[in-house]
Design a protein around this motif. Structure first.
Motif, PDB file in Angstrom:
ATOM      1  N   VAL A   1       0.836  -1.197   0.000  1.00 48.17           N
ATOM      2  CA  VAL A   1       0.000   0.000   0.000  1.00 48.17           C
ATOM      3  C   VAL A   1       0.872   1.248   0.000  1.00 48.17           C
ATOM      4  N   GLY A   2       1.913   1.253   0.807  1.00 46.99           N
ATOM      5  CA  GLY A   2       2.825   2.402   0.847  1.00 46.99           C
ATOM      6  C   GLY A   2       3.497   2.629  -0.497  1.00 46.99           C
ATOM      7  N   ASP A   3       3.894   1.540  -1.160  1.00 46.46           N
ATOM      8  CA  ASP A   3       4.511   1.652  -2.477  1.00 46.46           C
ATOM      9  C   ASP A   3       3.528   2.219  -3.493  1.00 46.46           C
ATOM     10  N   PHE A   4       2.290   1.737  -3.472  1.00 44.94           N
ATOM     11  CA  PHE A   4       1.275   2.249  -4.389  1.00 44.94           C
ATOM     12  C   PHE A   4       1.039   3.736  -4.134  1.00 44.94           C
ATOM     13  N   ARG A   5       0.867   4.094  -2.868  1.00 46.40           N
ATOM     14  CA  ARG A   5       0.571   5.490  -2.518  1.00 46.40           C
ATOM     15  C   ARG A   5       1.708   6.417  -2.983  1.00 46.40           C
ATOM     16  N   SER A   6       2.936   6.028  -2.723  1.00 44.84           N
ATOM     17  CA  SER A   6       4.065   6.913  -3.039  1.00 44.84           C
ATOM     18  C   SER A   6       4.348   6.994  -4.531  1.00 44.84           C
ATOM     19  N   GLN A   7       3.935   6.010  -5.308  1.00 51.25           N
ATOM     20  CA  GLN A   7       4.239   6.019  -6.735  1.00 51.25           C
ATOM     21  C   GLN A   7       3.057   6.431  -7.607  1.00 51.25           C
ATOM     22  N   VAL A   8       1.855   6.030  -7.236  1.00 49.99           N
ATOM     23  CA  VAL A   8       0.694   6.292  -8.084  1.00 49.99           C
ATOM     24  C   VAL A   8       0.237   7.752  -7.990  1.00 49.99           C
ATOM     25  N   ALA A   9       0.084   8.271  -6.787  1.00 46.69           N
ATOM     26  CA  ALA A   9      -0.448   9.633  -6.626  1.00 46.69           C
ATOM     27  C   ALA A   9       0.360  10.678  -7.387  1.00 46.69           C
ATOM     28  N   PRO A  10       1.684  10.744  -7.230  1.00 45.35           N
ATOM     29  CA  PRO A  10       2.443  11.760  -7.968  1.00 45.35           C
ATOM     30  C   PRO A  10       2.363  11.580  -9.489  1.00 45.35           C
ATOM     31  N   ALA A  11       2.332  10.339  -9.947  1.00 45.32           N
ATOM     32  CA  ALA A  11       2.261  10.081 -11.387  1.00 45.32           C
ATOM     33  C   ALA A  11       0.929  10.565 -11.955  1.00 45.32           C
ATOM     34  N   VAL A  12      -0.145  10.342 -11.218  1.00 45.11           N
ATOM     35  CA  VAL A  12      -1.466  10.771 -11.679  1.00 45.11           C
ATOM     36  C   VAL A  12      -1.546  12.295 -11.723  1.00 45.11           C
ATOM     37  N   ILE A  13      -1.062  12.953 -10.709  1.00 41.30           N
ATOM     38  CA  ILE A  13      -1.092  14.423 -10.675  1.00 41.30           C
ATOM     39  C   ILE A  13      -0.272  15.001 -11.832  1.00 41.30           C
ATOM     40  N   ALA A  14       0.848  14.386 -12.137  1.00 45.29           N
ATOM     41  CA  ALA A  14       1.702  14.873 -13.220  1.00 45.29           C
ATOM     42  C   ALA A  14       1.145  14.545 -14.608  1.00 45.29           C
ATOM     43  N   ALA A  15       0.198  13.637 -14.693  1.00 44.13           N
ATOM     44  CA  ALA A  15      -0.286  13.153 -15.989  1.00 44.13           C
ATOM     45  C   ALA A  15      -1.158  14.145 -16.742  1.00 44.13           C
ATOM     46  N   ASP A  16      -1.804  15.066 -16.033  1.00 42.00           N
ATOM     47  CA  ASP A  16      -2.728  15.985 -16.694  1.00 42.00           C
ATOM     48  C   ASP A  16      -2.807  17.274 -15.877  1.00 42.00           C
ATOM     49  N   SER A  17      -2.693  18.392 -16.547  1.00 39.12           N
ATOM     50  CA  SER A  17      -2.683  19.675 -15.840  1.00 39.12           C
ATOM     51  C   SER A  17      -4.021  20.005 -15.182  1.00 39.12           C
ATOM     52  N   ASN A  18      -5.077  19.330 -15.564  1.00 37.29           N
ATOM     53  CA  ASN A  18      -6.388  19.552 -14.951  1.00 37.29           C
ATOM     54  C   ASN A  18      -6.506  18.857 -13.593  1.00 37.29           C
ATOM     55  N   ILE A  19      -5.672  17.856 -13.352  1.00 30.17           N
ATOM     56  CA  ILE A  19      -5.722  17.096 -12.098  1.00 30.17           C
ATOM     57  C   ILE A  19      -4.905  17.840 -11.050  1.00 30.17           C
ATOM     58  N   ARG A  20      -5.579  18.262  -9.972  1.00 29.96           N
ATOM     59  CA  ARG A  20      -4.923  19.034  -8.911  1.00 29.96           C
ATOM     60  C   ARG A  20      -4.492  18.176  -7.731  1.00 29.96           C
ATOM     61  N   ASP A  21      -5.211  17.093  -7.468  1.00 32.50           N
ATOM     62  CA  ASP A  21      -4.899  16.264  -6.306  1.00 32.50           C
ATOM     63  C   ASP A  21      -5.551  14.904  -6.492  1.00 32.50           C
ATOM     64  N   THR A  22      -5.224  13.990  -5.586  1.00 36.81           N
ATOM     65  CA  THR A  22      -5.796  12.645  -5.629  1.00 36.81           C
ATOM     66  C   THR A  22      -6.115  12.168  -4.222  1.00 36.81           C
ATOM     67  N   HIS A  23      -6.936  11.149  -4.159  1.00 34.70           N
ATOM     68  CA  HIS A  23      -7.153  10.409  -2.921  1.00 34.70           C
ATOM     69  C   HIS A  23      -7.149   8.947  -3.305  1.00 34.70           C
ATOM     70  N   LEU A  24      -6.405   8.139  -2.573  1.00 34.13           N
ATOM     71  CA  LEU A  24      -6.315   6.710  -2.842  1.00 34.13           C
ATOM     72  C   LEU A  24      -6.826   5.914  -1.652  1.00 34.13           C
ATOM     73  N   SER A  25      -7.535   4.848  -1.957  1.00 27.32           N
ATOM     74  CA  SER A  25      -7.994   3.901  -0.950  1.00 27.32           C
ATOM     75  C   SER A  25      -7.699   2.512  -1.501  1.00 27.32           C
ATOM     76  N   PHE A  26      -7.329   1.582  -0.634  1.00 26.80           N
ATOM     77  CA  PHE A  26      -6.813   0.297  -1.103  1.00 26.80           C
ATOM     78  C   PHE A  26      -7.602  -0.894  -0.573  1.00 26.80           C
ATOM     79  N   SER A  27      -7.582  -1.956  -1.362  1.00 25.11           N
ATOM     80  CA  SER A  27      -8.051  -3.257  -0.898  1.00 25.11           C
ATOM     81  C   SER A  27      -6.923  -4.237  -1.188  1.00 25.11           C
ATOM     82  N   THR A  28      -6.562  -5.007  -0.194  1.00 28.03           N
ATOM     83  CA  THR A  28      -5.479  -5.968  -0.374  1.00 28.03           C
ATOM     84  C   THR A  28      -5.990  -7.366  -0.079  1.00 28.03           C
TER      85      THR A  28
END
Length: 160
Positions: free
Chosen positions: A28-55
């Protein structure tokens, strides 16, 4: 029977899952630290993210909310595709599912765990994601992810 051999074999069997779990010590920590910044950088319209996980035994699935400035159908369609592609590409291991919804920026201090407040029907259609729409979100299971990104998940296998 040799009692020592039975005890040793039982201990080895019990320790195996613990040893194997070392490959995914903090998924979960790996997903959070890698996915959120990549998503924000992917499109200038995206300002922030929230992630929730199921393992589970199959791996990690996640729900991703993107917070956008422009809620027009065209802008949301671009953001949906950019966020989905970035989330999948940045995932440290093959996700079991990705669910995505959209809300207006800014991200609140207390995120409500309900569907995003921006209707995505028209945007999902424009983005070619209508078949993955569930209520007011986009949801792709493992078979959908394979269909969209291909069966060759060598990147994930090679990194393990």
């Amino acid at each position: 029977m040799n009692t020592e051999r039975i005890v040793a074999a039982t201990a080895a069997l019990l320790a195996t899952p613990l040893l194997l779990s070392g490959c995914t010590a903090s998924p979960v920590g790996d997903f959070r630290s890698q996915v959120a910044p990549a998503v924000i950088a992917a499109d200038s319209n995206i300002r922030d993210t929230h992630l929730s996980f199921s393992t589970g035994p199959a791996g990690v699935g996640f729900w991703l909310r993107i917070y956008v400035d422009d809620a027009s159908d065209d802008a949301v369609a671009r953001s949906l595709v950019a966020a989905l592609d970035a989330a999948y590409s940045a995932s440290p291991s093959l996700p079991t599912s990705i669910q995505l919804d959209v809300a207006r920026a800014p991200k609140p201090d207390d995120v409500e765990l309900a569907l995003g407040d921006i209707p995505i029907s028209a945007a999902a259609e424009a983005a070619g994601l209508a078949s993955y729409r569930l209520n007011n979100s986009i949801e792709l299971g493992s078979a959908d992810l394979e269909q969209r990104y291909g069966p060759d998940n060598a990147r994930f296998i090679a990194e393990f």
